[in-house]
Design a protein around this motif. Structure first.
Motif, short mmCIF file in Angstrom:
data_model
loop_
_atom_site.label_atom_id
_atom_site.label_comp_id
_atom_site.label_asym_id
_atom_site.label_seq_id
_atom_site.Cartn_x
_atom_site.Cartn_y
_atom_site.Cartn_z
N PHE A 8 15.52 -17.07 17.26
CA PHE A 8 14.95 -18.38 17.64
C PHE A 8 13.55 -18.96 16.89
CE2 PHE A 8 17.93 -17.81 21.12
CZ PHE A 8 18.39 -19.05 21.36
N TYR B 188 5.72 -26.41 26.05
CA TYR B 188 6.36 -25.31 25.44
C TYR B 188 5.57 -25.19 24.22
CZ TYR B 188 10.64 -22.75 24.46
OH TYR B 188 11.60 -21.59 23.97
N GLN C 196 6.30 -18.66 17.94
CA GLN C 196 7.61 -18.66 17.24
C GLN C 196 7.21 -18.93 15.56
OE1 GLN C 196 10.19 -21.05 19.18
NE2 GLN C 196 11.25 -19.30 20.27
N TYR C 197 6.17 -19.69 15.53
CA TYR C 197 5.89 -20.01 14.21
C TYR C 197 5.21 -18.94 13.52
CZ TYR C 197 4.39 -22.75 10.08
OH TYR C 197 4.13 -23.24 8.84
N ARG D 133 13.97 -22.73 15.42
CA ARG D 133 12.68 -23.27 15.78
C ARG D 133 12.02 -23.88 14.44
NH1 ARG D 133 12.08 -26.23 19.92
NH2 ARG D 133 12.59 -24.42 21.08
N HIS E 75 6.79 -30.91 16.53
CA HIS E 75 7.23 -30.56 17.92
C HIS E 75 6.90 -31.35 18.91
CE1 HIS E 75 8.60 -28.34 21.37
NE2 HIS E 75 6.95 -28.24 21.64
N LYS F 86 14.05 -26.86 13.08
CA LYS F 86 13.92 -28.04 13.78
C LYS F 86 12.67 -28.74 13.69
CE LYS F 86 14.96 -31.13 17.05
NZ LYS F 86 15.61 -32.18 16.81
N VAL G 224 6.22 -22.38 20.94
CA VAL G 224 6.38 -22.69 19.69
C VAL G 224 5.49 -22.28 18.58
CG1 VAL G 224 6.69 -24.72 18.01
CG2 VAL G 224 7.72 -24.87 20.51
N SER H 259 16.30 -19.75 9.39
CA SER H 259 15.83 -21.09 9.46
C SER H 259 16.93 -21.90 8.56
CB SER H 259 14.66 -21.01 8.55
OG SER H 259 14.62 -20.33 7.43
#
Length: 493
Positions: free
Chosen positions: A246, A370, A377-378, A250, A337, A253, A374, A481
Motif C-alpha cells: 500500500f 488519513y 506510507q511515503y 499510495r 492527497h 495515486k 499517508v 508503485s
C-alpha cells in the motif's frame, strides 16, 4: 579503548533533545505545517441554504413527545448536483493532534533526524580520530531506527487486515506471495548477473564462524546451510513486499494526482517522473553486465574509468541523493492527497440522488484524518532505505575519500592513545583498587565481545547482506508503485 567516551556524550545529548524539545520543536510537525492546506466542509447553515430548507427553530429544539430529535446534520439532505464550495485553510499544529498515527509519525521523523545527526557526527569523529576497537554507537541508533520503521509499517499494514471488506487484506497477501516467488528466483541468480555479493558473504561468514567455534573447542562444519539462508531471506523479502504494497499504491495515486495538478508546469512534471523511475535506475546498478562491466572492467585508452570501490561508493551516493530528492517532493505528494477532498466533492455532481450533510462532512474530513497514515506510507520506506544505506556504508567499511580521491583524513589516534596511557596512572592512584579492576574488567569484556563479533561478521558479510536489502527495497517500492500507476491510469473508473 573508550566505551564511554565522546559517542556516549553525544548520544545522551541527542536523547535529551529528543525527549525534552520534541514537543516544542518537531521536524515532523514542521513538515505538515509548512505549506500544506486542507479543505473544510461547509457549516450546517450553509448546507441548509443549499438544500433550500428553513432555518431551525431553537425554541422547539430538544425533546418532543419523549423522543430525541435527530442531529441537524443528519436531518439535512441536499442534491448531489448542488455546487458546494469548500474553504481552504492552512494546517496548524493544533489540527494535527486528533489525526490517526500522528504520534508514530512524529516519532519516526524526529528520531530519524536525531539518528542521522548522531551518525554523521560519529562518522566525522571516526574519520578524524580513528579510534581503535571502539563500539560505534551510531550503528545502534540505526538498528533501533530500522526496528521502529519496521514496527510502523506493520501497524499501518494491520489497518487493512481489520477492515470489514477483505479486498485490501487479500491484496497484501497476494503481493506477499508474489514477492516470495520473486525473491526465491532472485536469490539463485548467478553473481555474474546480479552482484549482491551474497555468496561470498556466506562463504566468508561460514569460514569465520567455523574458526570461532574451533577456537572455543567446538567442531562444526558451519553454522547454517546456504539453503537455509536463502529461505530466511526470501521470507523476509516477502514480508517487506507485503508491507510495501500500500505504500507503493499510495505513492502511485499521489503521483497521478500530482501530475494532474501540475499541468502547464513541465519542469515539475519532469521531476515527478524522475522521482517515480529513480528506484528502477538504482536497481539496475546491481546488474553487472549493464554498468560494472563498462565502467570498471573495460579499459578506455588504456585505463579504466572507475575502481571497484569507487563504483560501490558512487552507487551508495546515488541512493542517498535519491532519498533526499524524494523527500524534497514530499509536500507535492501530500498536497495531492489533501486535494482528494475537493475531487470527491466535484465527482458528486456527476451522480444522481441526494446526500445527507453528515455523509458529506465525512467525505471531506476523512481525507484529512488519513494524512498521517499517508505521510507514513511515503516516509517510512524512505527512512528504511536510508538507514540500510548508512549501515551498509559503515559496516561495509566504505570510505568516500579513499575510494574517490585516494586519501584519508589525518589520523590523530596515536596521540590520543599516548595521552590515555599517560593519564592512566594518575587515575589508578586516585581510584580504589576494586573499582579499577571492575571498570577495566567490564571494558575488557566488552572489547573482547566486540572484537569477536567483528571477526565473525566481517565487512564482506555485511556488504552482501545490506547491499541486497537496499536493492530489494528499491525494487519492491518501484514494482508496487508501477503497478499502482498502471491501475490508476488505465483501469480506475
Amino acid at each position: 579503548m573508550a566505551i564511554l567516551g565522546v559517542q556516549i556524550v553525544a548520544t545522551m545529548i541527542m536523547a535529551s533533545i529528543l525527549s525534552k524539545f520534541s514537543s516544542h520543536y518537531s521536524f515532523g510537525r514542521w513538515i505538515l505545517c509548512s505549506g500544506l492546506t486542507r479543505y473544510l466542509h461547509p457549516s450546517d447553515e450553509e448546507l441548509r441554504k443549499l438544500a433550500g430548507g428553513p432555518a431551525p427553530n431553537k425554541a422547539k429544539s430538544g425533546r418532543k413527545n419523549g423522543h430525541t430529535k435527530k442531529p441537524a446534520d443528519e436531518a439535512i439532505t441536499l442534491p448531489k448536483t448542488v455546487p458546494i464550495q469548500l474553504e481552504v485553510a492552512p494546517i496548524r499544529a493544533v489540527d494535527l493532534l486528533p489525526l490517526q498515527f500522528y504520534t508514530e509519525y512524529q516519532w519516526l521523523v524526529d528520531f530519524s533526524v536525531c539518528s542521522m545527526v548522531i551518525y554523521f557526527a560519529t562518522e566525522l569523529y571516526y574519520a578524524v580520530f580513528q579510534p581503535a576497537n571502539e563500539l560505534n554507537l551510531s550503528l545502534l541508533w540505526c538498528t533501533v531506527m530500522l526496528s521502529f520503521t519496521f514496527k510502523v509499517l506493520f501497524s499501518v499494514t494491520a489497518i487493512y487486515f481489520r477492515t470489514e471488506e477483505g479486498g485490501e487484506r487479500m491484496l497484501c497477501i497476494m503481493f506477499g506471495f508474489f514477492f516470495l516467488v520473486i525473491a526465491m528466483a532472485i536469490l539463485i541468480v548467478d553473481e555474474g548477473v546480479l552482484e549482491f555479493g551474497l555468496l561470498p558473504a556466506y562463504q566468508n561468514f561460514s569460514e569465520s564462524a567455523v574458526k570461532f567455534l574451533e577456537g572455543q573447542g567446538f567442531e562444526s562444519a558451519g553454522p547454517v546451510s546456504l539453503l537455509t539462508v536463502r529461505i530466511v531471506l526470501a521470507v523476509i523479502c516477502a514480508i517487506l513486499g507485503a508491507f510495501f504494497t500500500f505504500p507503493g499504491l499510495r505513492l502511485a495515486k499521489m503521483h497521478t494526482d500530482a501530475l494532474k495538478y501540475s499541468q502547464g508546469r513541465p519542469f515539475l512534471q519532469l521531476l515527478l517522473h524522475i522521482n517515480l523511475i529513480a528506484p528502477l535506475f538504482i536497481s539496475l546498478l546491481w546488474v553487472k553486465p549493464l554498468f560494472r562491466e563498462y565502467l570498471v572492467k573495460r579499459q578506455i585508452r588504456g585505463r579504466v574509468l572507475l575502481s571497484d570501490d569507487a563504483f560501490d561508493v558512487i552507487r551508495l551516493a546515488l541512493i542517498f541523493a535519491f532519498s533526499i530528492f524524494r523527500f524534497c517532493l514530499a509536500w507535492k505528494y501530500l498536497q495531492a492527497h489533501l486535494n482528494l477532498a475537493y475531487d470527491k466533492v466535484v465527482s458528486l455532481r456527476k451522480e444522481a440522488g441526494r446526500i445527507s450533510a453528515i455523509e458529506l462532512k465525512k467525505l471531506v474530513v476523512r481525507v484529512y484524518y488519513y494524512l498521517c497514515v499517508v505521510a507514513l506510507q511515503y516516509i517510512a520506506p524512505l527512512v528504511m532505505l536510508l538507514f540500510c544505506l548508512l549501515m551498509l556504508k559503515t559496516f561495509g567499511e566504505y570510505s568516500v575519500t579513499r575510494s574517490l580521491f585516494g586519501f584519508d583524513f589525518p589520523a590523530f589516534h596515536t596521540r590520543n592513545q599516548t595521552y590515555e596511557h599517560s593519564a592512566a596512572p594518575n587515575l589508578s592512584e586516585a581510584a580504589p583498587e576494586n573499582a579499577e579492576e571492575s571498570i577495566f574488567a567490564t571494558a575488557t569484556h566488552f572489547s573482547e565481545i566486540f572484537v569477536t563479533m567483528r571477526r565473525v561478521f566481517t565487512p564482506l558479510c555485511f556488504r552482501g547482506l545490506l547491499s541486497f536489502m537496499c536493492w530489494w527495497i528499491c525494487t519492491v517500492w518501484f514494482t508496487t508503485s508501477a503497478f499502482g500507476v498502471v491501475y490508476y491510469s488505465y483501469f480506475e473508473v
